[in-house]
Design a protein around this motif. Structure first.
Motif, PDB file in Angstrom:
ATOM      1  N   UNK A  28       0.841  -1.200   0.000  1.00 36.47           N
ATOM      2  CA  UNK A  28       0.000   0.000   0.000  1.00 36.47           C
ATOM      3  C   UNK A  28       0.873   1.247   0.000  1.00 36.47           C
ATOM      4  N   UNK A  29       0.506   2.220  -0.829  1.00 41.36           N
ATOM      5  CA  UNK A  29       1.200   3.497  -0.902  1.00 41.36           C
ATOM      6  C   UNK A  29       0.368   4.539  -0.163  1.00 41.36           C
ATOM      7  N   UNK A  55       4.835   7.040   2.332  1.00 41.71           N
ATOM      8  CA  UNK A  55       5.358   5.790   2.873  1.00 41.71           C
ATOM      9  C   UNK A  55       4.667   4.590   2.260  1.00 41.71           C
ATOM     10  N   UNK A  56       5.079   3.417   2.731  1.00 46.94           N
ATOM     11  CA  UNK A  56       4.538   2.154   2.238  1.00 46.94           C
ATOM     12  C   UNK A  56       4.177   1.258   3.409  1.00 46.94           C
ATOM     13  N   UNK A  57       3.113   0.488   3.234  1.00 48.64           N
ATOM     14  CA  UNK A  57       2.670  -0.478   4.235  1.00 48.64           C
ATOM     15  C   UNK A  57       2.462  -1.796   3.519  1.00 48.64           C
ATOM     16  N   UNK A  97      -4.890  12.328   3.940  1.00 48.04           N
ATOM     17  CA  UNK A  97      -3.932  11.396   3.336  1.00 48.04           C
ATOM     18  C   UNK A  97      -4.543  10.698   2.132  1.00 48.04           C
ATOM     19  N   UNK A  98      -3.676  10.254   1.242  1.00 45.62           N
ATOM     20  CA  UNK A  98      -4.095   9.487   0.069  1.00 45.62           C
ATOM     21  C   UNK A  98      -3.555   8.078   0.242  1.00 45.62           C
ATOM     22  N   UNK A  99      -4.441   7.096   0.107  1.00 49.23           N
ATOM     23  CA  UNK A  99      -4.072   5.701   0.327  1.00 49.23           C
ATOM     24  C   UNK A  99      -4.516   4.895  -0.889  1.00 49.23           C
ATOM     25  N   UNK A 100      -3.576   4.144  -1.474  1.00 51.78           N
ATOM     26  CA  UNK A 100      -3.909   3.325  -2.646  1.00 51.78           C
ATOM     27  C   UNK A 100      -2.958   2.132  -2.737  1.00 51.78           C
ATOM     28  N   UNK A 101      -3.352   1.174  -3.549  1.00 52.90           N
ATOM     29  CA  UNK A 101      -2.460   0.041  -3.771  1.00 52.90           C
ATOM     30  C   UNK A 101      -1.209   0.539  -4.486  1.00 52.90           C
ATOM     31  N   UNK A 102      -0.062   0.100  -3.997  1.00 55.90           N
ATOM     32  CA  UNK A 102       1.206   0.521  -4.601  1.00 55.90           C
ATOM     33  C   UNK A 102       1.373  -0.151  -5.955  1.00 55.90           C
ATOM     34  N   UNK A 103       1.893   0.614  -6.904  1.00 52.43           N
ATOM     35  CA  UNK A 103       2.198   0.076  -8.231  1.00 52.43           C
ATOM     36  C   UNK A 103       3.701  -0.152  -8.332  1.00 52.43           C
TER      37      UNK A 103
END
Length: 90
Positions: free
Chosen positions: A3-4, A45-47, A72-78
Protein backbone atom coordinates in the motif's frame (compact mmCIF):
# COMPACT_ATOMS: atom_id res chain seq x y z
CA UNK A 1 -0.62 -6.36 -0.46
CA UNK A 2 1.66 -3.35 -0.78
CA UNK A 3 0.00 0.00 0.00
CA UNK A 4 1.20 3.50 -0.90
CA UNK A 5 0.33 6.34 1.50
CA UNK A 6 0.97 9.98 0.55
CA UNK A 7 0.38 13.51 1.86
CA UNK A 8 1.65 12.52 5.31
CA UNK A 9 2.61 15.24 7.77
CA UNK A 10 6.37 15.63 8.13
CA UNK A 11 6.25 14.54 11.78
CA UNK A 12 4.33 11.34 10.89
CA UNK A 13 6.57 8.40 11.86
CA UNK A 14 6.88 4.78 10.81
CA UNK A 15 5.39 3.84 14.19
CA UNK A 16 2.38 6.10 13.50
CA UNK A 17 1.90 4.45 10.11
CA UNK A 18 2.09 0.95 11.63
CA UNK A 19 -0.41 1.87 14.34
CA UNK A 20 -2.82 3.43 11.83
CA UNK A 21 -2.96 0.27 9.68
CA UNK A 22 -2.76 -2.24 12.56
CA UNK A 23 -6.37 -1.36 13.38
CA UNK A 24 -7.29 -3.23 10.15
CA UNK A 25 -5.15 -6.34 10.62
CA UNK A 26 -1.63 -7.65 10.64
CA UNK A 27 1.07 -5.34 9.27
CA UNK A 28 4.17 -7.07 7.88
CA UNK A 29 6.04 -3.80 7.44
CA UNK A 30 5.51 -0.06 7.35
CA UNK A 31 7.97 2.63 6.40
CA UNK A 32 7.83 6.39 6.08
CA UNK A 33 10.33 7.40 3.39
CA UNK A 34 12.91 9.94 4.53
CA UNK A 35 15.42 12.15 2.75
CA UNK A 36 18.79 10.38 2.84
CA UNK A 37 20.66 13.56 3.78
CA UNK A 38 18.32 15.44 6.13
CA UNK A 39 16.49 12.34 7.47
CA UNK A 40 13.25 14.37 7.28
CA UNK A 41 10.09 12.63 6.08
CA UNK A 42 9.38 13.05 2.38
CA UNK A 43 5.62 12.91 3.11
CA UNK A 44 4.90 9.40 1.87
CA UNK A 45 5.36 5.79 2.87
CA UNK A 46 4.54 2.15 2.24
CA UNK A 47 2.67 -0.48 4.24
CA UNK A 48 2.72 -4.22 3.55
CA UNK A 49 -0.30 -6.22 4.78
CA UNK A 50 -0.52 -10.01 4.26
CA UNK A 51 -4.35 -10.18 4.30
CA UNK A 52 -5.62 -8.71 1.02
CA UNK A 53 -9.19 -8.24 2.31
CA UNK A 54 -7.93 -6.28 5.34
CA UNK A 55 -5.65 -4.22 3.10
CA UNK A 56 -8.51 -3.34 0.73
CA UNK A 57 -10.69 -2.31 3.69
CA UNK A 58 -7.86 -0.16 5.09
CA UNK A 59 -7.37 1.54 1.71
CA UNK A 60 -11.09 2.22 1.38
CA UNK A 61 -11.54 3.46 4.97
CA UNK A 62 -8.33 5.52 5.33
CA UNK A 63 -8.16 7.24 1.94
CA UNK A 64 -9.01 10.91 2.45
CA UNK A 65 -8.98 10.78 6.26
CA UNK A 66 -7.33 13.61 8.17
CA UNK A 67 -3.99 12.77 9.80
CA UNK A 68 -2.10 15.59 11.50
CA UNK A 69 -4.36 18.09 9.74
CA UNK A 70 -3.79 16.70 6.25
CA UNK A 71 -6.03 14.47 4.10
CA UNK A 72 -3.93 11.40 3.34
CA UNK A 73 -4.09 9.49 0.07
CA UNK A 74 -4.07 5.70 0.33
CA UNK A 75 -3.91 3.33 -2.65
CA UNK A 76 -2.46 0.04 -3.77
CA UNK A 77 1.21 0.52 -4.60
CA UNK A 78 2.20 0.08 -8.23
CA UNK A 79 5.57 -1.34 -9.28
CA UNK A 80 8.20 1.29 -9.95
CA UNK A 81 8.62 1.90 -13.67
CA UNK A 82 12.07 1.39 -15.06
CA UNK A 83 13.81 4.56 -16.14
CA UNK A 84 15.30 4.45 -19.59
CA UNK A 85 19.02 5.08 -19.72
CA UNK A 86 20.46 7.91 -21.77
CA UNK A 87 22.01 5.54 -24.30
CA UNK A 88 18.74 3.74 -25.00
CA UNK A 89 17.13 6.97 -26.23
CA UNK A 90 19.48 7.25 -29.20
Amino acid sequence: MNIFVSNLGYSFSTEDLTELFAAYGSVDSARVITDKFTKQSRGFGFVEMPDEAAAIKAIKDLNGTMQEGRPIKVMEARPKEEKSSYSSRW
